[in-house]
Design a protein around this motif. Structure first.
Motif, PDB file in Angstrom:
ATOM      1  N   LEU A  27       0.717  -1.012   0.066  1.00  0.00           N
ATOM      2  CA  LEU A  27       0.090   0.013  -0.192  1.00  0.00           C
ATOM      3  C   LEU A  27       0.986   1.211   0.112  1.00  0.00           C
ATOM      4  O   LEU A  27       0.614   2.056  -0.718  1.00  0.00           O
ATOM      5  CB  LEU A  27      -1.066   0.030   1.129  1.00  0.00           C
ATOM      6  CG  LEU A  27      -2.079  -1.072   1.096  1.00  0.00           C
ATOM      7  CD1 LEU A  27      -2.933  -1.198   2.653  1.00  0.00           C
ATOM      8  CD2 LEU A  27      -2.820  -0.847   0.103  1.00  0.00           C
TER       9      LEU A  27
ATOM     10  N   GLU B 169       2.705   1.535  -3.427  1.00  0.00           N
ATOM     11  CA  GLU B 169       1.759   1.488  -4.737  1.00  0.00           C
ATOM     12  C   GLU B 169       0.654   2.876  -4.455  1.00  0.00           C
ATOM     13  O   GLU B 169       0.261   3.255  -5.579  1.00  0.00           O
ATOM     14  CB  GLU B 169       1.219   0.366  -5.036  1.00  0.00           C
ATOM     15  CG  GLU B 169       2.069  -0.820  -5.455  1.00  0.00           C
ATOM     16  CD  GLU B 169       1.454  -2.044  -5.613  1.00  0.00           C
ATOM     17  OE1 GLU B 169       0.015  -2.102  -5.369  1.00  0.00           O
ATOM     18  OE2 GLU B 169       1.928  -3.098  -5.720  1.00  0.00           O
ATOM     19  N   GLU B 170       0.282   3.166  -3.210  1.00  0.00           N
ATOM     20  CA  GLU B 170      -0.824   3.890  -3.199  1.00  0.00           C
ATOM     21  C   GLU B 170      -0.406   5.264  -2.549  1.00  0.00           C
ATOM     22  O   GLU B 170      -1.196   6.177  -2.244  1.00  0.00           O
ATOM     23  CB  GLU B 170      -1.829   3.377  -2.538  1.00  0.00           C
ATOM     24  CG  GLU B 170      -2.603   2.337  -3.532  1.00  0.00           C
ATOM     25  CD  GLU B 170      -3.822   1.660  -2.808  1.00  0.00           C
ATOM     26  OE1 GLU B 170      -4.566   2.134  -2.224  1.00  0.00           O
ATOM     27  OE2 GLU B 170      -3.760   0.347  -3.105  1.00  0.00           O
TER      28      GLU B 170
END
Length: 189
Positions: free
Chosen positions: A57, A60-61
């Motif tokens: 997370l 990637e985010e």
């Protein structure tokens, strides 16, 4: 290879708890080897899955660029004195294209030449030292350098992830993987 301390074991896929094996197989496939840290953390399927999920997370985010994300993980690990993670994130920083001088400055906890990255490093260290109780002026200074509230919350995600790995490595004295030996770290004095 030296052994971990305090009774910890570096598990391999075949002797890890059943609930951890699928995750370990994915890690092994992604890295081409099973890092010793993951072998140790696999003792707790919950801790392993939490670490892997937070890592994914965050990378990637989060609102951080790939360079900033790798530096955040390195800043936290160096400030926490985690040699294993400093080696791992030094390698990750290289893969992300971070220049060698910046990596070494972070490893040695020196001031960074890029003002925005220096603000990120300084705020991250304050956040750790204050255990989250930073002053409003510190938050304002961080936000004034171009970071947002989203960045601040993403930074907390990285801190949660690195707490799992840094503390595990401190307690277990995780042996450094051969693949990371070129990035071994001597803590700044």
């Amino acid at each position: 290879m030296s052994q971990p301390k305090n009774g910890f074991q570096v598990h391999h896929i075949e002797d890890a708890p059943e609930e951890s094996r699928e995750t370990l197989q994915a890690i092994n496939q992604a890295y081409g080897f099973l890092p010793n840290l993951m072998g140790i953390v696999s003792e707790s399927p919950a801790a392993l899955k939490a670490y892997v999920t937070l890592n994914r997370l965050f990378k990637e985010e989060s609102a951080f660029s790939q360079t900033e994300a790798e530096l955040v993980l390195l800043i936290i690990s160096a400030h926490n004195g985690c040699g294993y993670c400093v080696a791992a994130h030094s390698a990750g920083g290289e893969r992300a294209g971070v220049d060698a001088a910046t990596l070494e400055d972070v490893r040695q906890q020196r001031e960074l030449s890029d003002p925005k990255l220096q603000a990120l490093a300084a705020f991250t260290r304050k956040l750790i030292d204050a255990r989250g109780w930073v002053e409003h002026k510190d938050v304002d200074a961080f936000l004034q350098t171009g970071y947002s509230h989203r960045h601040l919350l993403d930074l907390l995600t990285a801190l949660a992830m690195k707490t799992i790995s840094n503390y595990t490595n401190h307690i277990a004295e995780t042996p450094l993987d051969e693949a990371l030996s070129a990035k071994a770290w001597k803590e700044a004095s």
